[in-house]
Scaffold this motif. Sequence first.
Motif, mmCIF file in Angstrom:
data_model
loop_
_atom_site.group_PDB
_atom_site.id
_atom_site.type_symbol
_atom_site.label_atom_id
_atom_site.label_comp_id
_atom_site.label_asym_id
_atom_site.label_seq_id
_atom_site.Cartn_x
_atom_site.Cartn_y
_atom_site.Cartn_z
ATOM 1 N N LEU A 178 0.617 -1.138 -0.116
ATOM 2 C CA LEU A 178 -0.036 -0.101 0.026
ATOM 3 C C LEU A 178 0.835 1.342 -0.078
ATOM 4 O O LEU A 178 0.587 2.278 -0.781
ATOM 5 C CB LEU A 178 -0.937 -0.028 1.375
ATOM 6 C CG LEU A 178 -1.783 1.373 1.336
ATOM 7 C CD1 LEU A 178 -3.029 1.296 0.338
ATOM 8 C CD2 LEU A 178 -2.162 1.483 2.825
ATOM 9 N N ALA A 179 1.912 1.250 0.678
ATOM 10 C CA ALA A 179 2.908 2.341 1.135
ATOM 11 C C ALA A 179 3.561 2.633 -0.434
ATOM 12 O O ALA A 179 3.559 3.958 -0.876
ATOM 13 C CB ALA A 179 3.814 2.392 2.235
ATOM 14 N N MET A 180 3.959 1.444 -1.171
ATOM 15 C CA MET A 180 4.661 1.796 -2.331
ATOM 16 C C MET A 180 3.619 2.080 -3.492
ATOM 17 O O MET A 180 4.094 2.998 -4.147
ATOM 18 C CB MET A 180 5.160 0.383 -2.718
ATOM 19 C CG MET A 180 6.567 0.024 -1.868
ATOM 20 S SD MET A 180 7.455 -1.305 -2.489
ATOM 21 C CE MET A 180 6.347 -2.272 -3.356
ATOM 22 N N SER A 181 2.326 1.703 -3.351
ATOM 23 C CA SER A 181 1.377 2.166 -4.401
ATOM 24 C C SER A 181 1.027 3.461 -4.213
ATOM 25 O O SER A 181 1.225 4.210 -5.240
ATOM 26 C CB SER A 181 0.486 1.101 -4.154
ATOM 27 O OG SER A 181 0.383 -0.326 -4.582
ATOM 28 N N ARG A 182 0.852 4.038 -3.087
ATOM 29 C CA ARG A 182 0.596 5.420 -2.809
ATOM 30 C C ARG A 182 1.794 6.276 -3.311
ATOM 31 O O ARG A 182 1.543 7.408 -3.963
ATOM 32 C CB ARG A 182 0.354 5.710 -1.389
ATOM 33 C CG ARG A 182 -1.133 5.155 -1.090
ATOM 34 C CD ARG A 182 -1.250 5.435 0.455
ATOM 35 N NE ARG A 182 -2.709 5.304 0.815
ATOM 36 C CZ ARG A 182 -3.519 5.375 1.830
ATOM 37 N NH1 ARG A 182 -2.486 5.342 3.031
ATOM 38 N NH2 ARG A 182 -4.430 5.144 2.283
ATOM 39 N N MET A 217 4.023 5.712 -5.460
ATOM 40 C CA MET A 217 4.213 5.781 -6.973
ATOM 41 C C MET A 217 3.152 6.530 -7.543
ATOM 42 O O MET A 217 3.434 7.438 -8.420
ATOM 43 C CB MET A 217 3.841 4.319 -7.758
ATOM 44 C CG MET A 217 3.885 4.325 -8.876
ATOM 45 S SD MET A 217 5.376 4.753 -9.804
ATOM 46 C CE MET A 217 6.351 3.135 -9.616
ATOM 47 N N LEU A 218 1.728 6.591 -7.041
ATOM 48 C CA LEU A 218 0.723 7.455 -7.509
ATOM 49 C C LEU A 218 1.182 8.793 -7.222
ATOM 50 O O LEU A 218 1.047 9.739 -8.097
ATOM 51 C CB LEU A 218 -0.566 7.156 -7.007
ATOM 52 C CG LEU A 218 -1.237 5.867 -7.244
ATOM 53 C CD1 LEU A 218 -2.380 5.501 -6.741
ATOM 54 C CD2 LEU A 218 -1.450 5.916 -8.987
ATOM 55 N N THR A 219 1.815 9.176 -6.029
ATOM 56 C CA THR A 219 2.005 10.478 -5.787
ATOM 57 C C THR A 219 3.193 10.994 -6.799
ATOM 58 O O THR A 219 3.110 12.143 -7.173
ATOM 59 C CB THR A 219 2.632 10.837 -4.212
ATOM 60 O OG1 THR A 219 1.547 10.386 -3.604
ATOM 61 C CG2 THR A 219 3.078 12.023 -3.999
ATOM 62 N N MET A 220 4.050 10.235 -6.878
ATOM 63 C CA MET A 220 5.390 10.531 -7.792
ATOM 64 C C MET A 220 4.959 10.872 -9.161
ATOM 65 O O MET A 220 5.457 11.759 -9.792
ATOM 66 C CB MET A 220 6.563 9.493 -7.563
ATOM 67 C CG MET A 220 7.870 9.670 -8.609
ATOM 68 S SD MET A 220 8.822 8.319 -8.440
ATOM 69 C CE MET A 220 7.968 7.248 -9.464
ATOM 70 N N THR A 221 3.919 10.152 -9.718
ATOM 71 C CA THR A 221 3.707 10.207 -11.045
ATOM 72 C C THR A 221 2.413 11.100 -11.216
ATOM 73 O O THR A 221 2.163 11.514 -12.399
ATOM 74 C CB THR A 221 3.204 9.012 -11.589
ATOM 75 O OG1 THR A 221 2.093 8.227 -10.856
ATOM 76 C CG2 THR A 221 4.498 7.933 -11.677
#
Length: 124
Positions: free
Chosen positions: A54-58, A60-64
């Motif tokens: 969940l932390a990695m997915s969030r 990634m979305l923030t970064m992109t």
Amino acid sequence: MELRKEVLEEMTLLRERTPDVSGSVACTVDGMQIACDLEGDRGEQTAALSAALLAMSRRMLTMTGHGALEETLISGTAGFVAFYAAGPTIVLTVLAKPGANVGLLRLEGRKTAAGVAAVAARRH
């Protein structure tokens, strides 16, 4: 009623509505298991990995710049694993069998995550 029991009821309803679901786990965003609807003793490990994903997915979305997390879906040769943010503090992980109707899985997974989030909001 305690949080664990209410969340487990939501997870049981998910399995009843979606025959391809083989189990689920709800945990805090830091990986502490809240409720488990899995066979065997995989709940704690699943909870820890779910929080990390969940932390990695969030991130990634923030970064992109692709908005807020709705779900992360992993497709494997032996089935699917879907992860949902159930409000700001809970992760819902849903396991589905091979050949599962992914559209139904996504629809019902989001519905269950919203139900779990509502339970958590009432408890705080």
